[in-house]
Scaffold this motif. Structure first.
Motif, short mmCIF file in Angstrom:
data_model
loop_
_atom_site.label_atom_id
_atom_site.label_comp_id
_atom_site.label_asym_id
_atom_site.label_seq_id
_atom_site.Cartn_x
_atom_site.Cartn_y
_atom_site.Cartn_z
N ALA A 119 1.17 -1.42 -0.13
CA ALA A 119 -0.29 0.21 -0.06
C ALA A 119 1.04 1.39 -0.20
N THR A 120 2.08 1.40 0.63
CA THR A 120 2.86 2.49 0.39
C THR A 120 3.56 2.69 -1.27
N ILE A 121 3.85 1.30 -1.59
CA ILE A 121 4.44 1.63 -2.67
C ILE A 121 3.27 1.90 -3.68
N ALA A 122 2.16 1.67 -3.41
CA ALA A 122 1.52 2.30 -4.00
C ALA A 122 0.72 3.54 -4.24
N GLY A 123 0.78 3.95 -2.94
CA GLY A 123 0.63 5.73 -2.46
C GLY A 123 1.50 6.51 -3.34
N ILE A 124 3.15 6.00 -2.96
CA ILE A 124 3.90 6.67 -3.57
C ILE A 124 3.89 6.46 -5.01
N LEU A 125 3.70 5.73 -5.63
CA LEU A 125 4.09 5.10 -7.28
C LEU A 125 2.28 6.33 -7.84
N ILE A 126 1.25 6.39 -7.60
CA ILE A 126 0.34 6.96 -8.56
C ILE A 126 1.11 8.98 -7.69
N VAL A 127 1.53 9.24 -7.15
CA VAL A 127 2.56 10.33 -6.72
C VAL A 127 3.42 10.49 -7.89
#
Length: 498
Positions: free
Chosen positions: A442-450
């Motif tokens: 989930a943390t990786i996903a949040g960084i990815l979208i930004v």
């Protein structure tokens, strides 16, 4: 664009096969626990209303396990429940027409028994083929000859590589024989071997273990991107409340970014209402950019309240090494804050990890000391505190203390606007709020979208510098949220081995 799919163990349902001491939904849940990677709901005798009701119930299970749901034949049912795709036979709606109705974001599979049928399905744009029947089966009345192992081999040799599953009378032993003697099979499609199994979970574990000897599963990187796509959609559908105690410089941008991805921000520093907010909160974002004594006390209270209720706490240690006061407070929050995610820039995380780290005020000065140093910093810190650690910079590094992943996305303009790192913390809060089963992903996903949004924003013709980029970044966060499959094209995630 279709989300990457693992076709390894493909369950096709049949309610008539369920053992007397089990239930239909219970068998599916056990199969998912055992490792099923794709589920096709095939119920030929149900009317539309009951089929839709059942599809919603099955979908609730598949979403828990992040497994795609395919509807057999019934495009209307697939549309009604927003399933991941459909599977159509040779006598069903033509493939091209199905694509026109469903669009390119849905998975469409086609049953094929001959080389000509397979070639036509590929030409029409099928995402995968269902090849069979391989052997006689009691679950379906066959109209065409069985292929046997040689027939499967001949068909695959005559077509370009395409995802596929083989179906028809497949059990553990003959499935092993097929995979041993055939090249290019991506998965086995099982009906009675799972639905009629006395222990569906164990049956699936045995099947998947055998399949993995011959068919490699998706890489961790592919799995993460697949997860990120689903996680993005989950943020929008779940619309979690995300409580921020953040610095006054970035409040507006962080709130707008939170809204852009479909979550709901509340930017309160009032200690008196912390408990009430925590009771309905999805995640707590604590950012010490403009730290004061009263803010510090409010942050401590917020961390404690949210921890008691099981809400994830994201801590952004802005300027952790800049002053003695910040150094003391950073260590306090690390020791007693019950954090879920520590998200900082290069200087902050390297300082906390005691691997260098320089800052001027709240800004990083200097580099990472090389990838090995950066990866070790996040891994060691995650191990020490039992949390997820993310270090943002030219390359982003994330670890759960066991694995380290690098994200190579992001445009240089991110460093030209105030609070872009703080924005990442806000979005990580949004993603952890509704994707609690895997805080690392989930943390990786949040960084990815930004970071992906930053690349798309920087490439827009209306962006001429930091000012226009800042507005475009919010736009692209919104756009990706509404079409998360974009991440499959842009994401650059890789595992770092130490």
């Amino acid at each position: 664009m279709v989300v990457p799919v693992d076709y390894s163990l493909y369950l096709v349902t049949d309610s008539s096969l369920v053992p007397e001491n089990a239930t239909f939904l219970g068998q599916i849940e056990k199969a998912l626990e055992g490792g099923v990677t794709l589920v096709q709901l095939r119920e030929k005798d149900l009317d539309t209303g009951p089929f839709i009701d059942l599809a919603y119930k099955v979908q609730a299970l598949t979403r828990q396990f992040n497994v795609p749901l395919i509807i057999n034949d019934r495009i209307d049912v697939a549309l009604a429940v927003n399933a991941d795709g459909v599977h159509i036979g040779q006598d069903d709606m033509p493939m091209r027409r199905a694509r026109q109705i469903l669009g390119h974001d849905k998975i469409i599979g086609v049953s094929c028994n001959t080389i000509a049928e397979a070639q036509q399905a590929i030409a029409d744009g099928a995402d995968y083929l269902g090849i069979g029947a391989v052997w006689d089966t009691s679950t379906k009345k066959l109209k065409k000859k069985t292929l046997g192992i040689q027939g499967v081999k001949d068909l695959l040799a005559a077509i370009p590589p395409i995802p596929n599953v083989v179906i028809g009378g497949i059990k553990l032993n003959n499935g092993k024989e097929l995979l041993e003697n055939t090249q290019g099979v991506h998965g086995l499609s099982i009906v009675s071997g799972i639905m009629a199994a006395p222990d569906a979970k164990q049956a699936c574990q045995d099947l998947l273990s055998m399949i993995r000897h011959y068919v490699p599963g998706p890489s961790k990187e592919q799995d993460i991107v697949k997860y990120a796509i689903k996680a993005t959609a989950r943020v929008k559908s779940g619309s979690p409340l995300v409580h921020h105690m953040t610095n006054t410089v970035v409040i507006n941008d962080n709130a707008n970014a939170t809204l852009a991805v479909g979550a709901s921000p509340i930017m309160s520093t009032n200690t008196e209402e912390v408990d009430d907010i925590a009771a309905i909160n999805g995640a707590m974002v604590v950012n010490m950019g403009t730290l004061s004594q009263s803010m510090s006390e409010a942050m401590s209270t917020a961390m404690e309240s949210n921890t008691k209720l099981g809400n994830p706490v994201i801590f952004d240690p802005v300027g952790a090494a800049a002053t003695e006061y910040r150094r003391v407070m950073t260590q306090k929050y690390l020791d007693v804050g019950h954090l879920t995610v520590l998200k900082g820039n290069t200087g902050e995380i390297l300082y906390i990890a005691q691997r260098g780290g320089q800052s001027r005020g709240v800004d990083t000065v200097g580099g990472t000391g090389g990838e090995a140093n950066a990866a070790a910093a996040v891994k060691e810190t995650a191990q020490k505190y039992g949390i997820i650690v993310a270090m943002t910079g030219e390359i982003d590094y994330v670890s759960d203390g066991e694995r380290v992943f690098a994200i190579d996305n992001g445009d240089a303009l991110l460093a030209s606007i105030t609070g872009s790192g703080c924005m990442v913390s806000s979005i990580v809060g949004c993603f952890t709020a509704v994707n609690r089963e895997n805080y690392l992903y989930a943390t990786i996903a949040g960084i990815l979208i930004v970071t992906v949004a930053s690349e798309k924003a920087a490439s827009r013709p209306d962006v001429h510098g930091p000012g226009t980029f800042r507005s475009a970044l919010i736009d692209e966060l919104y756009n990706i949220t509404n079409e998360p499959s974009i991440l499959a094209t842009y994401a650059k995630v890789r595992e770092v081995k130490l």
